[in-house]
Design a protein around this motif. Structure first.
Motif, PDB file in Angstrom:
ATOM      1  N   ARG A  30      62.058  49.342  30.086  1.00  0.00           N
ATOM      2  CA  ARG A  30      62.485  48.971  28.731  1.00  0.00           C
ATOM      3  C   ARG A  30      61.565  47.934  28.113  1.00  0.00           C
ATOM      4  O   ARG A  30      61.605  47.685  26.926  1.00  0.00           O
ATOM      5  CB  ARG A  30      63.933  48.451  28.753  1.00  0.00           C
ATOM      6  CG  ARG A  30      64.952  49.572  28.909  1.00  0.00           C
ATOM      7  CD  ARG A  30      66.319  48.992  29.117  1.00  0.00           C
ATOM      8  NE  ARG A  30      66.289  48.031  30.224  1.00  0.00           N
ATOM      9  CZ  ARG A  30      67.034  46.939  30.277  1.00  0.00           C
ATOM     10  NH1 ARG A  30      67.850  46.649  29.314  1.00  0.00           N
ATOM     11  NH2 ARG A  30      66.959  46.127  31.315  1.00  0.00           N
ATOM     12  N   TYR A 103      67.411  39.502  11.781  1.00  0.00           N
ATOM     13  CA  TYR A 103      66.989  40.907  11.714  1.00  0.00           C
ATOM     14  C   TYR A 103      68.151  41.836  11.367  1.00  0.00           C
ATOM     15  O   TYR A 103      69.175  41.835  12.049  1.00  0.00           O
ATOM     16  CB  TYR A 103      66.396  41.286  13.076  1.00  0.00           C
ATOM     17  CG  TYR A 103      65.968  42.716  13.247  1.00  0.00           C
ATOM     18  CD1 TYR A 103      64.875  43.216  12.564  1.00  0.00           C
ATOM     19  CD2 TYR A 103      66.652  43.563  14.122  1.00  0.00           C
ATOM     20  CE1 TYR A 103      64.463  44.517  12.740  1.00  0.00           C
ATOM     21  CE2 TYR A 103      66.234  44.872  14.308  1.00  0.00           C
ATOM     22  CZ  TYR A 103      65.142  45.347  13.619  1.00  0.00           C
ATOM     23  OH  TYR A 103      64.746  46.638  13.804  1.00  0.00           O
ATOM     24  N   LYS A 104      68.008  42.584  10.290  1.00  0.00           N
ATOM     25  CA  LYS A 104      69.004  43.594   9.882  1.00  0.00           C
ATOM     26  C   LYS A 104      70.429  43.031   9.909  1.00  0.00           C
ATOM     27  O   LYS A 104      71.304  43.547  10.599  1.00  0.00           O
ATOM     28  CB  LYS A 104      68.892  44.830  10.769  1.00  0.00           C
ATOM     29  CG  LYS A 104      67.560  45.541  10.603  1.00  0.00           C
ATOM     30  CD  LYS A 104      67.581  46.939  11.149  1.00  0.00           C
ATOM     31  CE  LYS A 104      68.280  47.852  10.188  1.00  0.00           C
ATOM     32  NZ  LYS A 104      68.025  49.253  10.415  1.00  0.00           N
ATOM     33  N   SER A 129      66.244  44.507   5.719  1.00  0.00           N
ATOM     34  CA  SER A 129      65.890  45.926   5.818  1.00  0.00           C
ATOM     35  C   SER A 129      65.293  46.268   7.185  1.00  0.00           C
ATOM     36  O   SER A 129      65.277  47.429   7.591  1.00  0.00           O
ATOM     37  CB  SER A 129      64.876  46.292   4.733  1.00  0.00           C
ATOM     38  OG  SER A 129      63.604  45.773   5.068  1.00  0.00           O
ATOM     39  N   GLY A 130      64.785  45.262   7.882  1.00  0.00           N
ATOM     40  CA  GLY A 130      64.168  45.523   9.185  1.00  0.00           C
ATOM     41  C   GLY A 130      62.729  45.982   9.083  1.00  0.00           C
ATOM     42  O   GLY A 130      62.107  46.294  10.086  1.00  0.00           O
ATOM     43  N   ARG A 131      62.174  46.016   7.871  1.00  0.00           N
ATOM     44  CA  ARG A 131      60.823  46.527   7.690  1.00  0.00           C
ATOM     45  C   ARG A 131      59.764  45.580   8.274  1.00  0.00           C
ATOM     46  O   ARG A 131      58.825  46.017   8.936  1.00  0.00           O
ATOM     47  CB  ARG A 131      60.578  46.786   6.189  1.00  0.00           C
ATOM     48  CG  ARG A 131      59.312  47.563   5.852  1.00  0.00           C
ATOM     49  CD  ARG A 131      59.081  48.782   6.725  1.00  0.00           C
ATOM     50  NE  ARG A 131      60.018  49.868   6.579  1.00  0.00           N
ATOM     51  CZ  ARG A 131      59.909  50.832   5.662  1.00  0.00           C
ATOM     52  NH1 ARG A 131      58.949  50.833   4.809  1.00  0.00           N
ATOM     53  NH2 ARG A 131      60.796  51.806   5.636  1.00  0.00           N
ATOM     54  N   GLY A 133      60.403  43.563  10.644  1.00  0.00           N
ATOM     55  CA  GLY A 133      60.647  43.698  12.081  1.00  0.00           C
ATOM     56  C   GLY A 133      59.778  44.786  12.684  1.00  0.00           C
ATOM     57  O   GLY A 133      59.206  44.617  13.760  1.00  0.00           O
ATOM     58  N   ILE A 134      59.653  45.909  11.981  1.00  0.00           N
ATOM     59  CA  ILE A 134      58.795  47.003  12.449  1.00  0.00           C
ATOM     60  C   ILE A 134      57.349  46.525  12.530  1.00  0.00           C
ATOM     61  O   ILE A 134      56.648  46.824  13.494  1.00  0.00           O
ATOM     62  CB  ILE A 134      58.928  48.241  11.531  1.00  0.00           C
ATOM     63  CG1 ILE A 134      60.317  48.870  11.708  1.00  0.00           C
ATOM     64  CG2 ILE A 134      57.843  49.274  11.843  1.00  0.00           C
ATOM     65  CD1 ILE A 134      60.609  50.051  10.802  1.00  0.00           C
ATOM     66  N   ASP A 135      56.914  45.736  11.531  1.00  0.00           N
ATOM     67  CA  ASP A 135      55.542  45.209  11.560  1.00  0.00           C
ATOM     68  C   ASP A 135      55.308  44.324  12.791  1.00  0.00           C
ATOM     69  O   ASP A 135      54.192  44.240  13.296  1.00  0.00           O
ATOM     70  CB  ASP A 135      55.243  44.400  10.293  1.00  0.00           C
ATOM     71  CG  ASP A 135      55.126  45.295   9.068  1.00  0.00           C
ATOM     72  OD1 ASP A 135      54.891  46.506   9.252  1.00  0.00           O
ATOM     73  OD2 ASP A 135      55.267  44.788   7.944  1.00  0.00           O
ATOM     74  N   GLY A 137      56.694  44.966  15.560  1.00  0.00           N
ATOM     75  CA  GLY A 137      56.908  45.810  16.728  1.00  0.00           C
ATOM     76  C   GLY A 137      58.251  45.564  17.406  1.00  0.00           C
ATOM     77  O   GLY A 137      58.399  45.799  18.597  1.00  0.00           O
ATOM     78  N   VAL A 138      59.224  45.099  16.631  1.00  0.00           N
ATOM     79  CA  VAL A 138      60.544  44.818  17.189  1.00  0.00           C
ATOM     80  C   VAL A 138      61.259  46.134  17.503  1.00  0.00           C
ATOM     81  O   VAL A 138      61.277  47.040  16.673  1.00  0.00           O
ATOM     82  CB  VAL A 138      61.389  43.996  16.187  1.00  0.00           C
ATOM     83  CG1 VAL A 138      62.840  43.919  16.629  1.00  0.00           C
ATOM     84  CG2 VAL A 138      60.809  42.599  16.022  1.00  0.00           C
ATOM     85  N   TYR A 139      61.794  46.261  18.705  1.00  0.00           N
ATOM     86  CA  TYR A 139      62.568  47.467  18.997  1.00  0.00           C
ATOM     87  C   TYR A 139      63.883  47.154  19.694  1.00  0.00           C
ATOM     88  O   TYR A 139      64.719  48.030  19.869  1.00  0.00           O
ATOM     89  CB  TYR A 139      61.748  48.466  19.811  1.00  0.00           C
ATOM     90  CG  TYR A 139      61.411  48.025  21.211  1.00  0.00           C
ATOM     91  CD1 TYR A 139      62.259  48.351  22.260  1.00  0.00           C
ATOM     92  CD2 TYR A 139      60.269  47.300  21.479  1.00  0.00           C
ATOM     93  CE1 TYR A 139      61.966  47.951  23.550  1.00  0.00           C
ATOM     94  CE2 TYR A 139      59.971  46.899  22.766  1.00  0.00           C
ATOM     95  CZ  TYR A 139      60.823  47.227  23.795  1.00  0.00           C
ATOM     96  OH  TYR A 139      60.524  46.816  25.069  1.00  0.00           O
TER      97      TYR A 139
END
Lengths: 181, 147
Positions: A30, A103-104, A129-131, A133-135, A137-139
Motif C-alpha cells: 500500500r 483534504y476533500k 475538490s481534492g485537485r 491533492g492529486i498534484d 500524489g495523495v492517494y
C-alpha cells in the motif's frame, strides 16, 4: 562429496525464490514511493481555513515546513493527531512550521473536528475538490510531507504517523533541513 | 410426505417469485449508479474508456479506474475526462498522472532500464528451459550413436 549441480541447482533456485518472496512480503504494497521526492512543491493557491485568504506556494518558501494531509472524515488522522499536537508544542530549536492540508472536507466539519481534538497547525490550507491533492500524489489520507526551505519535497510519509516516526524521522529531518542554507 | 414436499415446492416458488419481483427494482438502481461521461467527439469517448482501463486505482490497487468507484478513482476519472476535453494526447494524460503517482499508476509498466527483467524475464526463462531441454536430448542420443 562431489558437487552435484543437477541436485544443487534446483535447491539454489528454490532458495533464491524464497528470498525474493520473503523480501516481497516485507514490503507494504500500500506504500507507493512518491515520485515527488526532491521535486519542487506543486503550484497551488488555496484558501486558509480560518481567514479565508488565498495562500500560494511561494508564500511558504524560506522555512522548513511539514505538510500534513488530513480530513475530518479520516480515521487514521485521528490516530496520529495526539502526536501532532505534541510535536507542534515541542521546541525543536529551529524555525519550522506545521501546515495542515484539509483534504476533500468542508470548512464547517474541519473546524468542528479541530475544536474537539485540538488544533496543532500553524496554518491550514483547504482543498475541498481534492485537485491539489492529486498534484501532491495523495492517494490515502493521512499523508505527511517534509519540505525544505527552497520548497522542495524531501520526505513523504504515508499513513498515520507513530511517535517513533516523529522521533526518529520527522524531527531529525526538520533539524537537518533547517541547517541547510 | 407428498403433501409436505408439495408445500415446500409451493413455498420455494413463492420465494423465487418474490426474488424475481424484487430484482426488477435492483437492476435499474445499479444501472443509474453508472455515470455516463459525455464527449462531443466519439473518438475521445473511446480514448477515455481505454485510458481509464489502463490506469490503476491507487486506493484499491487491484482495480483499474474504470472498475473502481473509490472517491479518488472518481476524481482521477474526472481529471482524465478534463484533460481529454482540454485537447491533451494520450501520452500527455499518462505523463500527467505518472508525474504525480509514478509508473505504478499504469497497469502496463513502461519499457526502461529497471523493467527490462520484468519484460524479458519470461523469455529468458524460456531460453534457459530450451537449453536444458535440448541438452538432455543430445545427451540421450549420444550413447545410441556410439553403439
Amino acid at each position: 562429496m562431489k558437487f552435484n549441480w543437477k541436485i544443487s541447482l534446483p535447491i539454489v533456485f528454490f532458495l533464491v525464490l524464497v528470498a525474493l518472496l520473503a523480501f516481497g512480503l516485507k514490503n507494504d504494497p500500500r506504500v507507493v514511493p512518491s515520485v515527488l521526492i526532491d521535486k519542487p512543491v506543486p503550484e497551488f493557491t488555496l484558501a486558509n481555513l480560518h481567514t479565508g485568504e488565498q495562500v500560494a506556494t511561494e508564500a511558504m518558501q524560506g522555512e522548513v515546513w511539514v505538510l500534513n494531509i488530513w480530513a475530518s472524515w479520516c480515521a487514521g488522522c485521528l490516530e496520529e493527531h495526539p502526536y501532532l499536537n505534541e510535536l507542534s508544542k515541542t521546541d525543536l530549536g529551529v524555525p519550522w512550521s506545521l501546515v495542515g492540508f484539509n483534504y476533500k472536507d468542508t470548512d464547517l466539519e474541519a473546524k468542528a473536528w479541530l475544536n474537539k481534538h485540538e488544533d496543532p497547525y500553524h496554518q491550514i490550507i483547504t482543498d475541498p475538490s481534492g485537485r491539489t491533492g492529486i498534484d501532491f500524489g495523495v492517494y490515502g489520507v493521512p499523508e505527511t510531507f517534509v519540505i525544505d526551505k527552497k520548497n522542495r519535497i524531501r520526505h513523504k510519509h504515508i499513513g498515520p504517523l507513530t511517535p517513533e516516526d516523529i522521533e526518529n524521522t520527522i524531527i531529525p529531518l526538520i533539524k537537518h533541513l533547517a541547517a541547510e542554507s | 410426505m407428498l403433501l409436505a414436499s408439495k408445500s415446500i415446492y409451493l413455498f420455494m416458488r413463492k420465494v423465487l417469485a418474490t426474488m424475481l419481483f424484487l430484482s426488477v427494482f435492483i437492476i435499474p438502481v445499479s444501472h443509474s449508479a453508472i455515470e455516463e461521461v459525455h464527449f462531443d467527439n466519439p473518438i475521445d469517448a473511446v480514448r477515455y474508456k481505454d485510458m481509464i482501463a489502463e490506469l490503476r486505482c491507487l486506493v484499491c490497487q487491484n482495480q483499474n479506474l474504470e472498475d473502481s468507484s473509490a472517491p479518488l478513482a472518481l476524481d482521477l476519472k474526472k481529471l482524465v475526462e478534463e484533460l481529454i476535453k482540454a485537447g491533451k494526447g494520450d501520452q500527455e494524460v499518462y505523463l500527467h498522472l505518472t508525474e504525480r503517482y509514478g509508473d505504478f499508476v499504469l497497469y502496463k509498466p513502461p519499457l526502461k532500464g529497471t523493467t527490462y527483467l520484468l519484460w524479458f524475464g519470461p523469455l529468458l526463462f524460456l531460453l534457459i528451459g530450451a537449453l536444458i531441454f535440448f541438452g538432455q536430448i543430445r545427451k540421450r542420443n549420444k550413447p545410441t550413436e556410439n553403439n
